[in-house]
Design an enzyme around this catalytic site. Structure first.
Site, PDB file in Angstrom:
ATOM      1  CG  MET A  30      -1.856  -1.228   1.194  1.00 23.24           C
ATOM      2  SD  MET A  30      -3.345  -0.990   2.160  1.00 23.24           S
ATOM      3  CE  MET A  30      -2.656  -0.769   3.784  1.00 23.24           C
ATOM      4  CG  HIS A  34       8.406   0.333   6.298  1.00 23.69           C
ATOM      5  ND1 HIS A  34       8.719  -1.005   6.361  1.00 23.69           N
ATOM      6  CD2 HIS A  34       7.071   0.405   6.539  1.00 23.69           C
ATOM      7  CE1 HIS A  34       7.650  -1.705   6.644  1.00 23.69           C
ATOM      8  NE2 HIS A  34       6.616  -0.876   6.744  1.00 23.69           N
ATOM      9  CG  HIS A  37       6.878  -1.856   2.285  1.00 27.83           C
ATOM     10  ND1 HIS A  37       6.828  -0.715   3.056  1.00 27.83           N
ATOM     11  CD2 HIS A  37       5.656  -2.421   2.386  1.00 27.83           C
ATOM     12  CE1 HIS A  37       5.624  -0.599   3.588  1.00 27.83           C
ATOM     13  NE2 HIS A  37       4.898  -1.614   3.205  1.00 27.83           N
ATOM     14  CG  MET A 148       6.444 -14.671   7.933  1.00 32.07           C
ATOM     15  SD  MET A 148       4.851 -15.537   7.875  1.00 32.07           S
ATOM     16  CE  MET A 148       4.775 -16.214   9.531  1.00 32.07           C
ATOM     17  CD  GLN A 153      -1.680  -9.048   4.019  1.00 32.63           C
ATOM     18  OE1 GLN A 153      -2.565  -8.214   4.096  1.00 32.63           O
ATOM     19  NE2 GLN A 153      -0.436  -8.722   3.748  1.00 32.63           N
ATOM     20  CE  LYS A 184      13.495  -0.847  10.068  1.00 26.82           C
ATOM     21  NZ  LYS A 184      14.237   0.372   9.838  1.00 26.82           N
ATOM     22  CB  SER A 186       3.110   2.546   7.034  1.00 27.99           C
ATOM     23  OG  SER A 186       3.617   1.623   6.119  1.00 27.99           O
ATOM     24  NE  ARG A 187      -2.614   1.392  10.068  1.00 30.23           N
ATOM     25  CZ  ARG A 187      -2.969   0.380   9.279  1.00 30.23           C
ATOM     26  NH1 ARG A 187      -2.340  -0.766   9.354  1.00 30.23           N
ATOM     27  NH2 ARG A 187      -3.969   0.515   8.429  1.00 30.23           N
TER      28      ARG A 187
HETATM   29  P1  AMP Z   1       1.449  -2.962   3.459  1.00 34.87           P
HETATM   30  O1  AMP Z   1       1.950  -1.896   2.559  1.00 34.87           O
HETATM   31  O2  AMP Z   1       1.354  -2.566   4.887  1.00 34.87           O
HETATM   32  O3  AMP Z   1       0.206  -3.634   2.930  1.00 34.87           O
HETATM   33  O4  AMP Z   1       2.562  -4.086   3.426  1.00 34.87           O
HETATM   34  C1  AMP Z   1       2.983  -4.652   2.218  1.00 34.87           C
HETATM   35  C2  AMP Z   1       3.771  -5.889   2.505  1.00 34.87           C
HETATM   36  O5  AMP Z   1       4.925  -5.540   3.281  1.00 34.87           O
HETATM   37  C3  AMP Z   1       2.994  -6.938   3.296  1.00 34.87           C
HETATM   38  O6  AMP Z   1       3.291  -8.222   2.771  1.00 34.87           O
HETATM   39  C4  AMP Z   1       3.536  -6.759   4.684  1.00 34.87           C
HETATM   40  O7  AMP Z   1       3.457  -7.923   5.469  1.00 34.87           O
HETATM   41  C5  AMP Z   1       4.985  -6.410   4.389  1.00 34.87           C
HETATM   42  N1  AMP Z   1       5.607  -5.766   5.547  1.00 34.87           N
HETATM   43  C6  AMP Z   1       5.149  -4.687   6.247  1.00 34.87           C
HETATM   44  N2  AMP Z   1       5.957  -4.410   7.284  1.00 34.87           N
HETATM   45  C7  AMP Z   1       6.938  -5.348   7.260  1.00 34.87           C
HETATM   46  C8  AMP Z   1       8.066  -5.623   8.084  1.00 34.87           C
HETATM   47  N3  AMP Z   1       8.356  -4.876   9.152  1.00 34.87           N
HETATM   48  N4  AMP Z   1       8.861  -6.682   7.764  1.00 34.87           N
HETATM   49  C9  AMP Z   1       8.567  -7.467   6.701  1.00 34.87           C
HETATM   50  N5  AMP Z   1       7.516  -7.254   5.872  1.00 34.87           N
HETATM   51  C10 AMP Z   1       6.713  -6.215   6.155  1.00 34.87           C
END
Ligand code: AMP
Length: 282
Positions: A30, A34, A37, A148, A153, A184, A186-187
């Site tokens: 989304m 960071h 991702h 993970m 999810q 890590k 985004s929130r």
């Molecule tokens: P999002 O943009 O929050 O939907 O996340 C996109 C992808 O990045 C999802 O598969 C998340 O699980 C993964 N993700 C988010 N934060 C982390 C993290 N700290 N470590 C590994 N993968 C992450």
């Protein structure tokens, strides 16, 4: 690096890759990228001819009281980071491009969703499964990478891929953490200074659970209590849940054996943080 916003354009390019027999690694996000991702992108880069990153804040997976409007949108910075990390194609569609109107067809998930975050986020995983079905059909990846950090999810997508016979290899990637252990996210920016200092206790509590299991503890309740005590003693957050379940089926378990997940969600003033570890008990 290509940046594409229109699905017809994307499909044309993907068809060319397919004709050239190129393998495609797909990282759906989304945005507000960071290092978590970026780790998914790096894993994809190692194993694929072409790395496709999607950036789409999916309205369907946000509840009415969630932060859809406020969710950080940083496309320019994201595309720069994507290029630096080796992405070949960014797909960043508008909501209209993915949903022409209110969706007439959606994917309904009934397994692996009535626990953990699925309990309080009704319909969230239907939204995730629906958008991924669309994106998988557009991108036609050989492999798709998920963190993970969002273990539920991953479990739901594992079910989705199997249920609909998607010819996609799902690759889970370990959670990337700050130096102090905080996962890590985004929130994390929504945390106050004090909350940010307290937040590493979430991972600390999970580490404690792991230690107990390694020392031979198998009673779910005992471990859950220990985890809760640490979070309550060391943070001002309000515990949403601390659960131990089988993984990836997410079934209840009282005496631990096999692969299990210890998952927690804690509400701070403006951010709800989640974290988890999975452990293989032999
Ligand atoms: P999002 O943009 O929050 O939907 O996340 C996109 C992808 O990045 C999802 O598969 C998340 O699980 C993964 N993700 C988010 N934060 C982390 C993290 N700290 N470590 C590994 N993968 C992450």
């Amino acid at each position: 690096m290509k940046v594409i916003k229109i699905k017809d354009d994307l499909q044309q390019v993907i068809t060319t890759y397919k004709k050239e027999n190129k393998s495609i690694g797909f990282v759906p996000t989304m945005g507000a990228l960071h290092e978590g991702h970026l780790q998914l992108i790096k894993e994809a880069r190692k194993e694929s001819d072409i790395v496709v990153l999607s950036i789409f804040v999916n309205p369907l997976q946000f509840g009415p009281n969630e932060d859809f409007e406020a969710y950080p949108r940083t496309l320019e910075r994201d595309t720069e980071l994507a290029e630096l990390t080796g992405v070949d194609l960014v797909f960043a569609p508008s909501a209209k491009e993915i949903y022409e109107g209110p969706p007439a067809y959606t994917v309904k998930v009934t397994e692996r969703v009535n626990v953990l975050c699925g309990k309080s986020r009704q319909g969230h995983f239907d939204g995730v499964a629906t958008v991924l079905t669309k994106l998988f059909n557009l991108v036609r990846p050989d492999r798709a990478y998920f963190g993970m950090k969002d273990a539920q999810q991953v479990a739901v997508i594992d079910g989705l891929v199997k249920e609909f016979f998607f010819p996609i290899h799902l690759i889970p990637v370990d959670t990337v953490r700050e130096e102090d252990g905080l996962a890590k996210s985004s929130r994390n920016v929504y945390l106050t200074d004090i909350e940010r200092k307290q937040a590493p206790s979430l991972f600390k509590s999970l580490q404690k659970a792991k230690e107990l299991i390694e020392a031979g503890e198998r009673n779910r309740e005992t471990i859950v209590e220990k985890v809760k005590n640490i979070i309550q003693d060391e943070t001002d957050g309000v515990i949403d849940y601390v659960e131990i379940l089988t993984y990836p089926d997410l079934k209840e378990i009282d005496v631990l054996h096999g692969k299990v997940i210890i998952a927690i969600a804690v509400k701070f003033t403006k951010a709800r943080l989640i974290d988890n570890i999975t452990i293989d008990i032999i």
